[in-house]
Each structure stands twice: as structure tokens, then as C-alpha cells.
Design an enzyme around this catalytic site. Structure first.
Site, PDB file in Angstrom:
ATOM      1  N   ARG A 103     -16.197  -1.178  -2.074  1.00 46.37           N
ATOM      2  CA  ARG A 103     -15.352  -0.032  -2.446  1.00 46.37           C
ATOM      3  C   ARG A 103     -16.146   1.265  -2.606  1.00 46.37           C
ATOM      4  NH1 ARG A 103     -10.291  -2.311  -3.868  1.00 46.37           N
ATOM      5  NH2 ARG A 103     -10.448  -4.532  -4.356  1.00 46.37           N
ATOM      6  N   GLY A 104     -17.116   1.441  -1.710  1.00 49.27           N
ATOM      7  CA  GLY A 104     -17.813   2.723  -1.650  1.00 49.27           C
ATOM      8  C   GLY A 104     -19.142   2.782  -2.359  1.00 49.27           C
ATOM      9  N   SER A 163     -21.995   2.363   0.271  1.00 53.32           N
ATOM     10  CA  SER A 163     -22.100   3.484   1.207  1.00 53.32           C
ATOM     11  C   SER A 163     -22.932   4.625   0.634  1.00 53.32           C
ATOM     12  CB  SER A 163     -20.702   4.005   1.565  1.00 53.32           C
ATOM     13  OG  SER A 163     -20.108   4.648   0.447  1.00 53.32           O
ATOM     14  N   SER A 205     -13.213  -4.598   1.885  1.00 50.74           N
ATOM     15  CA  SER A 205     -14.187  -3.949   0.989  1.00 50.74           C
ATOM     16  C   SER A 205     -15.615  -4.400   1.280  1.00 50.74           C
ATOM     17  CB  SER A 205     -13.834  -4.225  -0.482  1.00 50.74           C
ATOM     18  OG  SER A 205     -12.600  -3.644  -0.818  1.00 50.74           O
ATOM     19  N   PRO A 206     -16.049  -4.386   2.547  1.00 53.84           N
ATOM     20  CA  PRO A 206     -17.406  -4.829   2.870  1.00 53.84           C
ATOM     21  C   PRO A 206     -18.488  -3.879   2.366  1.00 53.84           C
ATOM     22  CG  PRO A 206     -16.383  -3.863   4.803  1.00 53.84           C
ATOM     23  CD  PRO A 206     -15.314  -3.946   3.751  1.00 53.84           C
ATOM     24  N   LEU A 207     -18.067  -2.705   1.857  1.00 46.94           N
ATOM     25  CA  LEU A 207     -19.012  -1.757   1.264  1.00 46.94           C
ATOM     26  C   LEU A 207     -18.805  -1.677  -0.247  1.00 46.94           C
ATOM     27  CD1 LEU A 207     -18.803   1.030   3.988  1.00 46.94           C
ATOM     28  CD2 LEU A 207     -20.428  -0.859   3.813  1.00 46.94           C
ATOM     29  N   HIS A 235      -0.412 -12.050   1.143  1.00 46.79           N
ATOM     30  CA  HIS A 235      -1.396 -11.220   0.453  1.00 46.79           C
ATOM     31  C   HIS A 235      -2.055 -11.960  -0.709  1.00 46.79           C
ATOM     32  CE1 HIS A 235      -2.138  -6.614  -0.119  1.00 46.79           C
ATOM     33  NE2 HIS A 235      -3.244  -7.303  -0.263  1.00 46.79           N
ATOM     34  N   TYR A 260       0.842  -1.195   0.000  1.00 44.28           N
ATOM     35  CA  TYR A 260       0.000   0.000   0.000  1.00 44.28           C
ATOM     36  C   TYR A 260       0.876   1.244   0.000  1.00 44.28           C
ATOM     37  CZ  TYR A 260      -3.736  -3.204   1.531  1.00 44.28           C
ATOM     38  OH  TYR A 260      -4.633  -4.239   1.647  1.00 44.28           O
TER      39      TYR A 260
END
Length: 321
Positions: free
Chosen positions: A202-203, A206, A198-200, A119, A56
Site C-alpha cells: 500500500r505504498g 514504493s 498490494s504488492p508494494l 471477495h 470500490y
């Protein structure tokens, strides 16, 4: 914040963690001051599981977290990952394992990492060799517990036979459920904690994004199938139905999606660099979903309804190995 036991360990972790990837340029401009404040607020809220990786920001993310944890190391459960080389090819070679941990410990400015993941699985190196090298890190006191990310069912079994695996990290959300048939049964059987990144989605879930043009020019989501062509708008249309259920629960769509993920047994690590979103997400632990709620959610967002793959085709080839 509730706590839960990390699989195959004596470690207590928060029921929800914080993913730090977005603090290092993945989704647009970075702001280290704002990110550091968010990390500190997470600890105040009892969100102890902090998730980073050496790739990252090419080390920036670990350095950022290391500085943020100065004087606070004992408050955090620190998770990091190795495996991606700078060109995003994968290595699980034992020599690289041992090189990576030393570099991560230096950047993080800590003596040990609580949870260390591979990873991605290296298809050219037997998982037994990689996990054997990771086991040596546990013996040396550099790592406490081991994890895998995006590994397949058979690989998980083989790895666990060499050294106990404590966590499997995968993308998992209302719109990313491909692991439910084969991988989750193995994880549950072996007592491994499922950590959902990424439970959303990736936005998208939301609701913070309303159109493709909202994405910054350097935002990686511009190149993901789920956001391209007509897929983005189709997914937003599904979100409208999720919003209705969330409103009935006095919750936001993000909170509903996170509560659903936890109800499925996962430990979500939603990523954000803003305190407001962090606080909103953390409040999801207070939401209880009834069987009727789960039926309503399934009815409007059944498995495989989402439009577009979660990654590019070349990235998908690196998963479930």
C-alpha cells in the site's frame, strides 16, 4: 509486457495487472479523467488484466472502468469481485451472487466478466453453495472464469472440487507473506494462478510516503496498524536497505519488489491512478533477479520482519477462511 496463462483456463493475461481500487477514493481524492488516462495507458503498454470490485467506491469503480473501456473491451481482461455488502459484512448467498453479477454487468456496461472473484468467504454459507451459483454464471455466459480472494487452503480445495478455480487473490508482497506455508502449496498443486494485490504494501515499499502526515485525512491507511505508532518509521528504515539493492539493479524499490513478487510465481496487480507510476511499475517485467539477488533481499527483508499487521484485527478475521 509479457503474457502468461491464467490458471485452469485458455486465457492469456499480462504478467502484471492494474488494481483500480485507489481510483475511487480509498487513498484520497478521485480524479476520473486522470484515472481514465491511466487505464488507457495500461492497455497501450500491454497491461491487460484490470481489477475492480463492486464495493470500490460503492459502484463508482466499475462505472469508471466501464466508461474507460468503451470501444476497448476486446483489449482488456476484466476482473471484478462480489461479496462485500455496503456495510462491509460478507455474503456468499446464491441469490446475492446472481444479483451482484447483473448489477456489475450493468455498471461495467459489458456482456460478461472474464474473471469473477468471491471477495471474501462467507463463514455462514458453505463454499459449495456459493461456487455452485458462480458455476451457473459460467453456464449462462455472464462469467468466463472463477476466482477466490483471501480464502483458506481447505476452502480452496472444496471450491475447486465444485468448479475449477482459476485465480486466488491475496495481499502478497515482501512484507505480507503469511500465505507461503499453507495456502501457496495448495494453489500451486491445483494449477491456480496467484494474483497479488498490494504488492508494494500500500505504498510503503514504493517510497512515495515519507511520514504519516503525508496521508490524506480520508486515506484508509491512517487506520492500518502498519502505518501507526512507531511501525511506519521502522518499516521505512527497512526500506532504506531495499533501496540499496534496487540501486545495484538500476531499479526503483517498487520495481525490485514487483520483480521479486513475479519471481515468486505471483501475478501482481499494483494499484495506481497516475501514468508515471504505472509506467514505472510495468518496467519491472524487464528485471531479472539472480539467486544472489534473492538472497540479499531475504537477508534485509526476511519473512515476518515487517512491523504491524496489514489490516485491522476485524478485517483480518475475514481472511483465510
Amino acid at each position: 509486457m509479457r503474457n502468461r496463462k491464467l490458471g485452469n483456463s485458455d486465457l492469456q493475461v499480462s504478467a502484471m495487472g492494474l488494481g483500480l481500487m485507489g481510483m475511487s477514493g480509498t487513498y484520497g481524492a478521485t480524479n476520473d479523467i486522470e484515472s481514465t488516462r491511466t487505464i488507457h495507458r495500461a492497455l497501450e503498454l500491454g497491461v491487460t488484466l484490470l481489477d475492480t470490485a463492486n464495493i470500490y467506491g460503492n459502484g463508482h469503480n466499475e462505472e469508471l472502468l466501464g466508461k474507460a473501456l468503451k470501444g476497448r473491451r476486446d483489449q482488456a481482461i476484466l476482473a471484478s469481485k462480489f461479496g462485500f455488502l455496503p456495510d462491509y459484512t460478507v455474503s456468499g448467498h446464491p441469490d446475492y451472487v446472481k444479483q451482484s453479477i447483473d448489477e456489475s454487468l450493468r455498471r461495467l456496461n459489458v456482456d460478461y466478466i472474464d474473471l469473477y472473484y468471491q471477495h471474501r468467504v462467507d463463514p455462514d454459507v458453505p463454499i459449495e453453495e456459493t461456487v455452485g451459483a458462480l458455476s451457473d454464471l459460467v453456464t449462462a455466459g455472464k462469467v468466463r472464469y472463477l476466482g477466490l480472494s483471501e480464502a483458506g487452503a481447505e476452502t480452496i480445495k472444496r471450491a475447486h472440487a465444485i468448479h475449477p478455480i482459476s485465480a486466488l487473490q491475496t495481499e502478497y508482497s515482501l512484507w505480507s507473506r503469511d500465505i507461503e506455508d499453507e495456502i501457496l502449496p495448495v494453489v500451486n498443486e491445483l494449477g491456480i494462478t496467484h494474483v497479488a494485490y498490494s504488492p508494494l504494501s500500500r505504498g510503503i515499499i514504493s517510497g512515495e510516503l515519507r511520514k504519516f502526515e503525508d496521508l490524506a485525512e480520508d486515506d484508509i491507511r491512517r487506520w492500518l496498524p502498519r502505518y501507526q505508532g512507531g511501525n511506519f518509521q521502522k518499516n521505512l528504515d527497512v526500506l532504506e536497505e531495499i533501496k540499496k539493492i534496487a540501486e545495484d539493479k538500476n531499479a526503483t524499490p517498487s520495481q525490485l519488489a514487483l520483480a521479486w513478487t513475479m519471481e515468486k510465481g505471483a501475478l501482481p496487480i499494483p494499484g495506481t491512478k497516475r501514468i508515471s507510476y504505472l509506467e514505472e511499475n510495468a518496467a519491472a517485467v524487464n528485471i531479472t533477479l539472480t539467486p544472489e539477488d534473492l538472497e540479499r533481499i531475504e537477508a534485509v527483508s526476511p519473512k515476518n520482519l515487517v512491523h504491524g499487521e496489514r489490516m485491522q484485527s476485524e478485517q483480518m478475521k475475514q481472511t483465510n477462511l
